[in-house]
Write a protein that holds these residues in place. Structure first.
Motif, PDB file in Angstrom:
ATOM      1  N   LEU A  40       0.874  -1.158   0.000  1.00 56.89           N
ATOM      2  CA  LEU A  40       0.000   0.000   0.000  1.00 56.89           C
ATOM      3  C   LEU A  40       0.916   1.215   0.000  1.00 56.89           C
ATOM      4  O   LEU A  40       1.997   1.185   0.609  1.00 56.89           O
ATOM      5  N   LEU A  41       0.521   2.272  -0.649  1.00 59.55           N
ATOM      6  CA  LEU A  41       1.358   3.466  -0.694  1.00 59.55           C
ATOM      7  C   LEU A  41       1.539   4.044   0.704  1.00 59.55           C
ATOM      8  O   LEU A  41       0.574   4.162   1.467  1.00 59.55           O
ATOM      9  N   PRO A  42       2.774   4.394   1.058  1.00 62.29           N
ATOM     10  CA  PRO A  42       2.968   5.110   2.320  1.00 62.29           C
ATOM     11  C   PRO A  42       2.361   6.501   2.215  1.00 62.29           C
ATOM     12  O   PRO A  42       2.212   7.044   1.121  1.00 62.29           O
ATOM     13  N   SER A  43       2.011   7.064   3.354  1.00 59.70           N
ATOM     14  CA  SER A  43       1.414   8.397   3.339  1.00 59.70           C
ATOM     15  C   SER A  43       2.048   9.235   4.447  1.00 59.70           C
ATOM     16  O   SER A  43       2.547   8.689   5.435  1.00 59.70           O
ATOM     17  N   PRO A  44       2.059  10.555   4.315  1.00 61.40           N
ATOM     18  CA  PRO A  44       1.601  11.311   3.146  1.00 61.40           C
ATOM     19  C   PRO A  44       2.667  11.321   2.046  1.00 61.40           C
ATOM     20  O   PRO A  44       3.821  11.012   2.300  1.00 61.40           O
ATOM     21  N   HIS A  69      -2.061  -1.583  -3.672  1.00 58.96           N
ATOM     22  CA  HIS A  69      -1.915  -0.423  -4.551  1.00 58.96           C
ATOM     23  C   HIS A  69      -1.033  -0.709  -5.768  1.00 58.96           C
ATOM     24  O   HIS A  69      -0.489   0.225  -6.365  1.00 58.96           O
ATOM     25  N   SER A  70      -0.916  -1.964  -6.147  1.00 57.58           N
ATOM     26  CA  SER A  70      -0.029  -2.310  -7.267  1.00 57.58           C
ATOM     27  C   SER A  70      -0.392  -1.553  -8.537  1.00 57.58           C
ATOM     28  O   SER A  70       0.491  -1.075  -9.260  1.00 57.58           O
ATOM     29  N   ALA A  71      -1.685  -1.419  -8.824  1.00 59.74           N
ATOM     30  CA  ALA A  71      -2.077  -0.740 -10.060  1.00 59.74           C
ATOM     31  C   ALA A  71      -1.585   0.700 -10.075  1.00 59.74           C
ATOM     32  O   ALA A  71      -1.094   1.197 -11.103  1.00 59.74           O
ATOM     33  N   GLN A  72      -1.708   1.391  -8.941  1.00 60.13           N
ATOM     34  CA  GLN A  72      -1.226   2.771  -8.867  1.00 60.13           C
ATOM     35  C   GLN A  72       0.288   2.839  -9.028  1.00 60.13           C
ATOM     36  O   GLN A  72       0.815   3.766  -9.657  1.00 60.13           O
ATOM     37  N   LEU A  73       0.987   1.878  -8.486  1.00 61.85           N
ATOM     38  CA  LEU A  73       2.450   1.867  -8.563  1.00 61.85           C
ATOM     39  C   LEU A  73       2.931   1.504  -9.965  1.00 61.85           C
ATOM     40  O   LEU A  73       3.939   2.033 -10.434  1.00 61.85           O
ATOM     41  N   VAL A  74       2.203   0.623 -10.634  1.00 65.21           N
ATOM     42  CA  VAL A  74       2.527   0.316 -12.026  1.00 65.21           C
ATOM     43  C   VAL A  74       2.346   1.572 -12.877  1.00 65.21           C
ATOM     44  O   VAL A  74       3.182   1.910 -13.723  1.00 65.21           O
ATOM     45  N   ALA A  75       1.248   2.286 -12.639  1.00 63.69           N
ATOM     46  CA  ALA A  75       0.988   3.508 -13.409  1.00 63.69           C
ATOM     47  C   ALA A  75       2.037   4.577 -13.139  1.00 63.69           C
ATOM     48  O   ALA A  75       2.456   5.299 -14.053  1.00 63.69           O
ATOM     49  N   ALA A  76       2.473   4.688 -11.886  1.00 63.17           N
ATOM     50  CA  ALA A  76       3.413   5.752 -11.513  1.00 63.17           C
ATOM     51  C   ALA A  76       4.847   5.441 -11.910  1.00 63.17           C
ATOM     52  O   ALA A  76       5.588   6.330 -12.352  1.00 63.17           O
ATOM     53  N   PHE A  77       5.259   4.178 -11.768  1.00 57.05           N
ATOM     54  CA  PHE A  77       6.676   3.844 -11.923  1.00 57.05           C
ATOM     55  C   PHE A  77       6.950   2.763 -12.960  1.00 57.05           C
ATOM     56  O   PHE A  77       8.112   2.449 -13.225  1.00 57.05           O
ATOM     57  N   GLY A  78       5.911   2.165 -13.521  1.00 64.03           N
ATOM     58  CA  GLY A  78       6.128   1.087 -14.477  1.00 64.03           C
ATOM     59  C   GLY A  78       6.633  -0.187 -13.844  1.00 64.03           C
ATOM     60  O   GLY A  78       7.332  -0.979 -14.505  1.00 64.03           O
ATOM     61  N   CYS A  79       6.313  -0.415 -12.574  1.00 63.38           N
ATOM     62  CA  CYS A  79       6.804  -1.607 -11.869  1.00 63.38           C
ATOM     63  C   CYS A  79       6.300  -2.884 -12.537  1.00 63.38           C
ATOM     64  O   CYS A  79       5.181  -2.935 -13.062  1.00 63.38           O
ATOM     65  N   ALA A  80       7.119  -3.923 -12.466  1.00 60.13           N
ATOM     66  CA  ALA A  80       6.700  -5.267 -12.843  1.00 60.13           C
ATOM     67  C   ALA A  80       6.148  -5.957 -11.601  1.00 60.13           C
ATOM     68  O   ALA A  80       6.764  -5.914 -10.538  1.00 60.13           O
TER      69      ALA A  80
END
Length: 206
Positions: A40-44, A69-80
């Motif tokens: 999950l994305l750390p906040s803030p 939050h994998s989908a958000q991280l893939v969108a932001a960083f292109g993670c595999a």
């Protein structure tokens, strides 16, 4: 604790309230390896933090339910994204997740270990550089308390399966405890540092 804290050399941990189950869960980031575990994305400002400390390149899942939050991280960083092969069909096709099986070596030098029992994709991940093992839902820790199972009604659908499943999980974690690691990284609960392997072994023997 939404801000990541370094708990070992280049290994960060944080907790975030899961938006669906409404409880705090743990996520991890290995900075040198650029690997996220069950994130999950750390906040803030979690994306900004990850960009400064990486950015991340890979996401490893201990089971299919931990895509978070994998989908958000893939969108932001292109993670595999990597998941055990039996769990791929449960993930969104847009993640384009890559399969692994027990015994495989994964990004960051991680090694996949079968846990199974609860579901076929339940896995542990060994990270040799930081001497850590990440686990999914077969063993949890409430707050900073002892290791335990989740409540019985969450562990099995049929109460008649309960003892078989518990025996199977303890046998699987006993095999995991034969591996050389110090830190136990739990998806649910605070990590056990330095004494993680011994604590896991002791729990399997109760």
């Amino acid at each position: 604790m939404g801000t990541p804290k370094e708990i070992a050399d280049g290994l960060f941990h944080w907790t975030t309230v899961h938006p669906e189950i409404r409880v705090r869960v743990s996520s991890y980031y290995l900075k040198l390896e650029r690997v996220l575990v069950d994130p999950l994305l750390p906040s803030p400002r979690g994306r900004e933090w990850l960009a400064r400390h990486g950015p991340p390149e890979h996401i490893l899942l201990t089971n299919r339910l931990h895509s978070r939050h994998s989908a958000q991280l893939v969108a932001a960083f292109g993670c595999a994204v990597w998941c055990h092969r039996t769990g791929l069909g449960h993930l969104a096709p847009s993640l384009k997740a890559r399969p692994f099986a027990a015994g495989d070596e994964l990004p960051g030098g991680a090694h996949a270990v079968a846990i199974d029992v609860i579901c076929p994709d339940e896995s542990a991940l060994l990270f040799p550089r930081v001497r850590a093992a990440a686990v999914a839902d077969g063993v949890v820790r409430h707050g900073r308390g002892p290791l335990s199972f989740v409540p019985d009604d969450l562990l099995v659908d049929d109460p008649h399966d309960l003892e078989r499943v518990k025996r199977g999980l303890k046998a699987a974690y006993r095999r995991l405890a034969e591996q050389p690691f110090e830190h136990l990284l739990l998806a649910h609960g605070s990590p056990l540092l330095h004494k993680g392997r011994s604590a896991l072994l002791a729990w399997t023997e109760t």
